[in-house]
Design a protein around this motif. Structure first.
Motif, PDB file in Angstrom:
ATOM      1  N   LEU A 240       7.716   4.238  -2.462  1.00  0.00           N
ATOM      2  CA  LEU A 240       8.880   4.093  -2.194  1.00  0.00           C
ATOM      3  C   LEU A 240       8.841   2.491  -1.679  1.00  0.00           C
ATOM      4  CD1 LEU A 240       9.419   7.400  -0.246  1.00  0.00           C
ATOM      5  CD2 LEU A 240      10.523   7.021  -2.329  1.00  0.00           C
ATOM      6  N   ASP A 241       7.961   2.703  -0.789  1.00  0.00           N
ATOM      7  CA  ASP A 241       8.317   0.699  -0.117  1.00  0.00           C
ATOM      8  C   ASP A 241       7.716  -0.588  -1.349  1.00  0.00           C
ATOM      9  OD1 ASP A 241       8.916   2.131   2.418  1.00  0.00           O
ATOM     10  OD2 ASP A 241       6.560   2.409   2.278  1.00  0.00           O
ATOM     11  N   GLU A 242       8.541  -1.523  -0.704  1.00  0.00           N
ATOM     12  CA  GLU A 242       8.270  -2.797  -1.443  1.00  0.00           C
ATOM     13  C   GLU A 242       7.331  -3.569  -0.993  1.00  0.00           C
ATOM     14  OE1 GLU A 242       8.359  -5.993  -3.141  1.00  0.00           O
ATOM     15  OE2 GLU A 242       9.875  -6.399  -1.098  1.00  0.00           O
ATOM     16  N   LEU A 243       6.334  -3.916  -1.055  1.00  0.00           N
ATOM     17  CA  LEU A 243       5.815  -5.291   0.064  1.00  0.00           C
ATOM     18  C   LEU A 243       6.641  -5.694   0.675  1.00  0.00           C
ATOM     19  CD1 LEU A 243       2.527  -4.892   1.738  1.00  0.00           C
ATOM     20  CD2 LEU A 243       1.341  -5.899  -0.277  1.00  0.00           C
ATOM     21  N   GLU A 244       6.533  -6.709  -0.162  1.00  0.00           N
ATOM     22  CA  GLU A 244       6.915  -8.384   0.356  1.00  0.00           C
ATOM     23  C   GLU A 244       8.190  -7.787   1.324  1.00  0.00           C
ATOM     24  OE1 GLU A 244       7.494 -12.480   0.683  1.00  0.00           O
ATOM     25  OE2 GLU A 244       5.866 -11.248  -0.755  1.00  0.00           O
ATOM     26  N   GLU A 245       9.410  -6.860   1.218  1.00  0.00           N
ATOM     27  CA  GLU A 245      10.428  -6.775   2.272  1.00  0.00           C
ATOM     28  C   GLU A 245       9.635  -5.489   3.326  1.00  0.00           C
ATOM     29  OE1 GLU A 245      14.117  -3.647   2.427  1.00  0.00           O
ATOM     30  OE2 GLU A 245      13.228  -4.187   0.058  1.00  0.00           O
ATOM     31  N   LEU A 250       8.515  -6.475   9.045  1.00  0.00           N
ATOM     32  CA  LEU A 250       7.717  -6.530  10.329  1.00  0.00           C
ATOM     33  C   LEU A 250       7.504  -7.753  11.504  1.00  0.00           C
ATOM     34  CD1 LEU A 250       4.051  -3.981   8.949  1.00  0.00           C
ATOM     35  CD2 LEU A 250       6.217  -3.798  10.266  1.00  0.00           C
ATOM     36  N   ILE A 251       7.832  -8.378  10.754  1.00  0.00           N
ATOM     37  CA  ILE A 251       8.052  -9.610  11.359  1.00  0.00           C
ATOM     38  C   ILE A 251       9.007 -10.189  11.908  1.00  0.00           C
ATOM     39  CG2 ILE A 251       8.328 -12.338  10.469  1.00  0.00           C
ATOM     40  CD1 ILE A 251       6.347 -11.827   8.243  1.00  0.00           C
ATOM     41  N   LYS A 252      10.155  -9.535  11.921  1.00  0.00           N
ATOM     42  CA  LYS A 252      11.358  -9.573  11.811  1.00  0.00           C
ATOM     43  C   LYS A 252      11.617  -8.537  13.206  1.00  0.00           C
ATOM     44  CE  LYS A 252      14.896 -10.270   8.213  1.00  0.00           C
ATOM     45  NZ  LYS A 252      15.935  -9.223   7.200  1.00  0.00           N
ATOM     46  N   LYS A 261       1.202 -13.434   7.589  1.00  0.00           N
ATOM     47  CA  LYS A 261       1.798 -12.407   6.004  1.00  0.00           C
ATOM     48  C   LYS A 261       0.997 -11.924   5.274  1.00  0.00           C
ATOM     49  CE  LYS A 261       6.061 -12.406   3.136  1.00  0.00           C
ATOM     50  NZ  LYS A 261       7.560 -13.371   2.804  1.00  0.00           N
ATOM     51  N   ASP A 262       0.155 -13.117   5.039  1.00  0.00           N
ATOM     52  CA  ASP A 262      -0.516 -13.238   3.364  1.00  0.00           C
ATOM     53  C   ASP A 262      -1.472 -12.385   4.026  1.00  0.00           C
ATOM     54  OD1 ASP A 262       1.346 -14.784   2.402  1.00  0.00           O
ATOM     55  OD2 ASP A 262       0.106 -16.383   2.416  1.00  0.00           O
ATOM     56  N   VAL A 268      -3.112  -4.461   3.421  1.00  0.00           N
ATOM     57  CA  VAL A 268      -2.012  -2.920   2.806  1.00  0.00           C
ATOM     58  C   VAL A 268      -3.324  -2.837   1.476  1.00  0.00           C
ATOM     59  CG1 VAL A 268      -0.328  -2.073   2.187  1.00  0.00           C
ATOM     60  CG2 VAL A 268      -0.561  -3.571   4.022  1.00  0.00           C
ATOM     61  N   LYS A 269      -2.927  -4.631  -0.091  1.00  0.00           N
ATOM     62  CA  LYS A 269      -3.180  -3.774  -1.175  1.00  0.00           C
ATOM     63  C   LYS A 269      -4.092  -3.461  -1.711  1.00  0.00           C
ATOM     64  CE  LYS A 269      -0.285  -7.650  -2.643  1.00  0.00           C
ATOM     65  NZ  LYS A 269      -0.222  -8.914  -3.567  1.00  0.00           N
ATOM     66  N   GLU A 270      -5.594  -3.492  -0.470  1.00  0.00           N
ATOM     67  CA  GLU A 270      -6.726  -3.167  -0.282  1.00  0.00           C
ATOM     68  C   GLU A 270      -6.946  -1.484   0.101  1.00  0.00           C
ATOM     69  OE1 GLU A 270     -10.665  -2.793  -1.152  1.00  0.00           O
ATOM     70  OE2 GLU A 270      -9.121  -4.310  -2.092  1.00  0.00           O
ATOM     71  N   ARG A 271      -5.972  -1.387   0.913  1.00  0.00           N
ATOM     72  CA  ARG A 271      -6.200   0.167   1.141  1.00  0.00           C
ATOM     73  C   ARG A 271      -5.495   1.149   0.385  1.00  0.00           C
ATOM     74  NH1 ARG A 271      -9.100  -1.569   3.999  1.00  0.00           N
ATOM     75  NH2 ARG A 271      -9.522  -1.480   6.007  1.00  0.00           N
ATOM     76  N   VAL A 272      -4.378   0.460  -0.297  1.00  0.00           N
ATOM     77  CA  VAL A 272      -3.763   1.298  -1.664  1.00  0.00           C
ATOM     78  C   VAL A 272      -4.748   1.591  -2.284  1.00  0.00           C
ATOM     79  CG1 VAL A 272      -1.589   1.313  -3.557  1.00  0.00           C
ATOM     80  CG2 VAL A 272      -1.464   0.989  -1.008  1.00  0.00           C
TER      81      VAL A 272
END
Length: 339
Positions: A240-245, A250-252, A261-262, A268-272
């Motif tokens: 459901l979530d798009e990682l970039e957005e 979270l930065i906002k 950010k990077d 997150v990718k590693e956790r997925v």
């Protein structure tokens, strides 16, 4: 002089005889009074019910040690559990495995709302033990542990009814088993804090191979990113979530800085990847278990039933009628019936 002495002696003898007679009369009167005193009423003690201590024998898994005494501050009545094993009851003639647990609830006690630790007993109808493992999990612990019960000094043991305890226990064929814990409270002060806390985080474990686990279907991962000045706690759904957005938001919200950010995205990718791998392995393990399972065992899992017993309402205990719930724990899910 000799005669006078004789007279005095005779007089003393007469006096002694009179004293003896008077003493005898007094004794007789005392006996008469004693005999006329009414006897006290005989005391009658109510016979103990055969399964009266069954609910207390089932160890309340996951209850904090210092809460155990508070658990028995009320005279809880589990006669519903006892009747379930009598002729006509839902557990009559069934092989059952019982464990205890507690549910802290806000209930009315003598007109005042208080948090009360309510004892609950779960009965699992099964031809074999539902599990030989225990789950250990909490918000504070980083990862869930599934370990053998015996590592926590727990095991399924036969429950011996009161009328059978004078006989040869080893020859008794029990139909009721309870989850018991042999950890002595007196030895708790010698345990390390982590070991002590493990007992409080224990949950009776159950794995139903015929049903896909909710975790296998989940597409969410819990992320605890070690950022400064404080870690970032979020849940990310890879469908459901798009990682970039997700990261930009979270930065906002100033949960992350631009230069983090990077690193956050890679984290997150590693956790997925880990979650997807765990789900895949779980599905494969379940598929293999089903292939190797006998038809008899499959039938047993299909017919397995969970019954959740709450105390019966009495004038001496709080009213818990509005707080009863079918949920047992995250492994067992919901009970088939609440009593």
């Amino acid at each position: 002089m000799t005669k006078g002495t004789k007279r005095r002696t005779a007089s003393q003898k007469d006096e002694a005889v009179d004293n003896h007679k008077e003493s005898k009369k007094t004794s007789t009167r005392a006996k008469a009074v004693k005999a006329s005193k009414p006897e006290s009423e005989p005391e009658y003690f109510e016979d103990k019910r055969n399964l009266e201590d069954l609910w207390m024998a089932a160890f309340p898994v996951g209850t904090e040690w210092d809460q155990l005494d508070i658990l028995y501050q009320f005279k809880w009545d589990f006669s519903n559990l006892e009747k379930a094993f009598e002729e006509g009851g839902i557990l009559y003639g069934e092989k059952a495995y019982l464990f205890g647990c507690t549910e802290p609830q806000l209930v009315a006690v003598k007109g005042e709302n208080k948090v009360v630790c309510i004892p609950v007993v779960v009965a699992v109808v099964s031809p074999f033990p539902p599990s030989d493992k225990i789950g250990i999990n909490s918000v504070q612990r980083e990862a869930e542990e599934i370990i053998p019960m015996k590592q926590m000094k727990m095991d399924w043991v036969p429950y011996i009814p009161l009328d059978k305890r004078d006989g040869q226990v080893d020859k008794l064929k029990s139909q009721i088993f309870i989850l018991s814990c042999t950890q002595r409270r007196a030895a708790l002060k010698h345990l390390k804090i982590d070991r002590l806390k493990k007992f409080e985080y224990c949950l009776p474990y159950f794995y139903q191979p015929l049903k896909e686990d909710e975790l296998e279907q989940s597409t969410e991962v819990q992320v605890i990113f070690p950022a400064e000045p404080k870690p970032v706690f979020v849940e990310f759904d890879w469908e459901l979530d798009e990682l970039e957005e997700f990261t930009d938001n979270l930065i906002k919200e100033e949960e992350l800085t631009e230069d983090q950010k990077d690193a956050f995205k890679e984290f997150v990718k590693e956790r997925v990847r880990e979650a997807k791998k765990a789900n895949r392995q779980a599905r494969e393990a379940r598929k293999k278990a089903l292939e190797e399972m006998s038809e008899e065992t499959k039938t047993a899992f299909e017919s397995m039933k969970f019954y959740k017993f709450y105390p019966v309402s009495t004038p001496d205990t709080p009213d818990i009628s509005n707080v009863k719930a079918p949920f047992i724990n995250r492994y067992y899910g919901k009970a088939h019936q609440i009593l």
